[in-house]
Design a protein around this motif. Structure first.
Motif, PDB file in Angstrom:
ATOM      1  N   ALA A  82      28.381  37.027  37.104  1.00  0.00           N
ATOM      2  CA  ALA A  82      29.493  37.303  38.018  1.00  0.00           C
ATOM      3  C   ALA A  82      29.862  38.774  37.963  1.00  0.00           C
ATOM      4  O   ALA A  82      29.719  39.435  36.935  1.00  0.00           O
ATOM      5  N   ASP A  84      33.293  40.955  39.468  1.00  0.00           N
ATOM      6  CA  ASP A  84      34.533  40.875  40.214  1.00  0.00           C
ATOM      7  C   ASP A  84      35.289  42.196  40.091  1.00  0.00           C
ATOM      8  O   ASP A  84      35.100  42.962  39.154  1.00  0.00           O
ATOM      9  N   ARG A  85      36.127  42.431  41.086  1.00  0.00           N
ATOM     10  CA  ARG A  85      36.927  43.639  41.097  1.00  0.00           C
ATOM     11  C   ARG A  85      38.196  43.411  40.278  1.00  0.00           C
ATOM     12  O   ARG A  85      38.887  42.417  40.458  1.00  0.00           O
ATOM     13  N   THR A  87      41.930  43.679  39.174  1.00  0.00           N
ATOM     14  CA  THR A  87      43.124  43.736  40.024  1.00  0.00           C
ATOM     15  C   THR A  87      43.783  45.100  39.992  1.00  0.00           C
ATOM     16  O   THR A  87      44.147  45.663  41.025  1.00  0.00           O
ATOM     17  N   THR A 286      29.214  36.888  46.010  1.00  0.00           N
ATOM     18  CA  THR A 286      30.001  36.385  47.137  1.00  0.00           C
ATOM     19  C   THR A 286      31.485  36.724  46.998  1.00  0.00           C
ATOM     20  O   THR A 286      32.167  36.950  47.999  1.00  0.00           O
ATOM     21  N   ASP A 287      31.989  36.777  45.749  1.00  0.00           N
ATOM     22  CA  ASP A 287      33.402  37.122  45.562  1.00  0.00           C
ATOM     23  C   ASP A 287      33.694  38.557  45.981  1.00  0.00           C
ATOM     24  O   ASP A 287      34.854  38.913  46.243  1.00  0.00           O
ATOM     25  N   LEU A 288      32.664  39.382  46.055  1.00  0.00           N
ATOM     26  CA  LEU A 288      32.814  40.765  46.508  1.00  0.00           C
ATOM     27  C   LEU A 288      32.497  40.911  47.993  1.00  0.00           C
ATOM     28  O   LEU A 288      32.472  42.025  48.514  1.00  0.00           O
ATOM     29  N   GLY A 289      32.239  39.789  48.659  1.00  0.00           N
ATOM     30  CA  GLY A 289      31.939  39.836  50.086  1.00  0.00           C
ATOM     31  C   GLY A 289      30.499  40.139  50.413  1.00  0.00           C
ATOM     32  O   GLY A 289      30.173  40.465  51.561  1.00  0.00           O
ATOM     33  N   THR A 291      26.942  38.513  50.683  1.00  0.00           N
ATOM     34  CA  THR A 291      26.193  37.267  50.752  1.00  0.00           C
ATOM     35  C   THR A 291      24.816  37.550  51.336  1.00  0.00           C
ATOM     36  O   THR A 291      24.702  38.285  52.319  1.00  0.00           O
ATOM     37  N   THR A 313      30.637  46.741  50.687  1.00  0.00           N
ATOM     38  CA  THR A 313      31.710  46.633  49.712  1.00  0.00           C
ATOM     39  C   THR A 313      31.850  47.962  48.978  1.00  0.00           C
ATOM     40  O   THR A 313      30.922  48.380  48.283  1.00  0.00           O
TER      41      THR A 313
END
Length: 365
Positions: A82, A84-85, A87, A286-289, A291, A313
């Motif tokens: 994974a 992820d960015r 917060t 996908t969580d970062l847009g 796909t 992204t």
């Protein structure tokens, strides 16, 4: 492995290592995370790569890892599951692991500092100033399968692709030897031999035409497909025999010996050309847009990027077969070098924007 780096490269093939080399030589802190399953591992040698012709793929990667480490880069084994960015969005100056930074919503010497997607905005008593950087210095968190995590200012995806081969008994066992797909990678090694081309993808006829430069004895196995009149004419013009019937087995002892059809017919051959479906391994973004999308040539999927490897992204880059399935080792390495140089330049611009904002606010944090 440290807790944080300026750039984390996912994938330790030619693209990832060459990107890391460029970044390390620019004095960037860089980490390469490699799952240890290179696409070309079954092949005996890398071809078409100037200065490294015929070198074992695994030896080439070992040399590359040593070169990256020689400039201070880190290379570790691991599987990324994974990205992820984080917060809290911050813009940092003079190195990711330093103490100098301007946080979103901070006040610097009486001025409001806002981190924007394009850089920084400083709003003081005498007015406001927009300082545009190439992109916001957003932090990313990379999670490995064993639970380890690492932070980064930028991410480079270089995880390559997976070849999905036709499900025909005996075919996979000879993949990377007498079962091949690229005339430029391994065509010389089967020159002048009896070659069969299996109709297994939208580029199969194109493959057959390219292999006519390497052998005068080629048959085209229609398998379960139907050819257009135009394709039939092209093959016939080169004297390529079209063989109807489903292929049910690839025959071999120490080497490939033939192809068995569903009616029992055996076609004696020395090599088989196939068109695997090429699927990007970067399916965890996908969580970062990001796909995977179908490739325009119909050969599989990929993650699109601009010519220098920038994805849609901000902060995430990509190079090699994960975005360009047709790239050979040399092209993948070149794409990695380009992306690495561009990432360095982007970080310079972001750090410059931070420094200008601090100066405009009347202090250097």
């Amino acid at each position: 492995m440290n807790d944080s780096y300026e750039v984390v490269v996912l994938g330790g093939g030619a693209a990832g290592l060459n990107a890391a080399l460029m970044l390390a030589r620019s004095r960037r802190s860089v980490l390469v995370i490699d799952a240890g399953s290179p696409r070309n591992a079954p092949a005996q040698g890398v071809h078409g790569l100037l200065g490294r012709e015929g070198m074992s793929p695994l030896e080439l990667l070992e040399v590359g890892r040593a070169e990256v480490r020689g400039y201070g880069g880190h290379v570790v084994s691991g599987e990324v599951v994974a990205v992820d960015r984080v917060t809290e969005s911050t813009s940092r100056a003079r190195g990711f692991d330093g103490n100098s930074r301007v946080a979103a919503g901070a006040r610097v010497n009486g001025a409001d500092v806002e981190v924007t997607p394009n850089g920084l905005r400083v709003d003081g008593g005498g007015g406001s100033l927009d300082v545009s950087g190439a992109a916001n210095s957003a932090d990313f968190r990379v999670t490995l399968a064993d639970g380890r995590t690492v932070r980064a200012r930028r991410i480079l995806i270089a995880t390559g692709l997976a070849d999905v081969l036709p499900e025909i008994p005996g075919l996979r066992e000879r993949w990377g030897n007498e079962v091949l797909h690229c005339p430029y990678c391994h065509g010389w090694e089967v020159r002048g031999q009896r070659i069969a081309v299996l109709s297994s993808g939208p580029m199969s006829v194109h493959q057959a035409l390219l292999f006519t430069q390497l052998s005068d004895d080629i048959v085209f196995l229609a398998h379960t497909t139907s050819l257009t009149l135009e394709d039939t004419e092209k093959l016939a013009a080169h004297g390529i025999q079209i063989v109807d019937g489903e292929v049910v087995e690839v025959l071999a002892d120490d080497h490939l010996t033939g192809i068995r059809l569903s009616d029992g017919t055996i076609i004696a051959r020395d090599a088989l050309v196939v068109a695997p479906r090429m699927n990007t391994r970067a399916t965890f973004l996908t969580d970062l847009g990001l796909t995977p999308e179908p490739h325009p040539a119909g050969i599989g999927d990929h993650i699109p990027a601009d010519p220098v490897g920038r994805t849609t992204t901000p902060g995430v880059w990509i190079a090699g077969n994960a975005t360009d399935p047709t790239a050979q080792v040399g092209a993948a390495a070149a794409a990695g070098a380009m992306a690495g140089a561009q990432i360095n330049a982007e970080l310079v611009m972001v750090d410059t924007a931070t420094a200008v904002a601090e100066r405009a606010a009347g202090t250097r944090v």
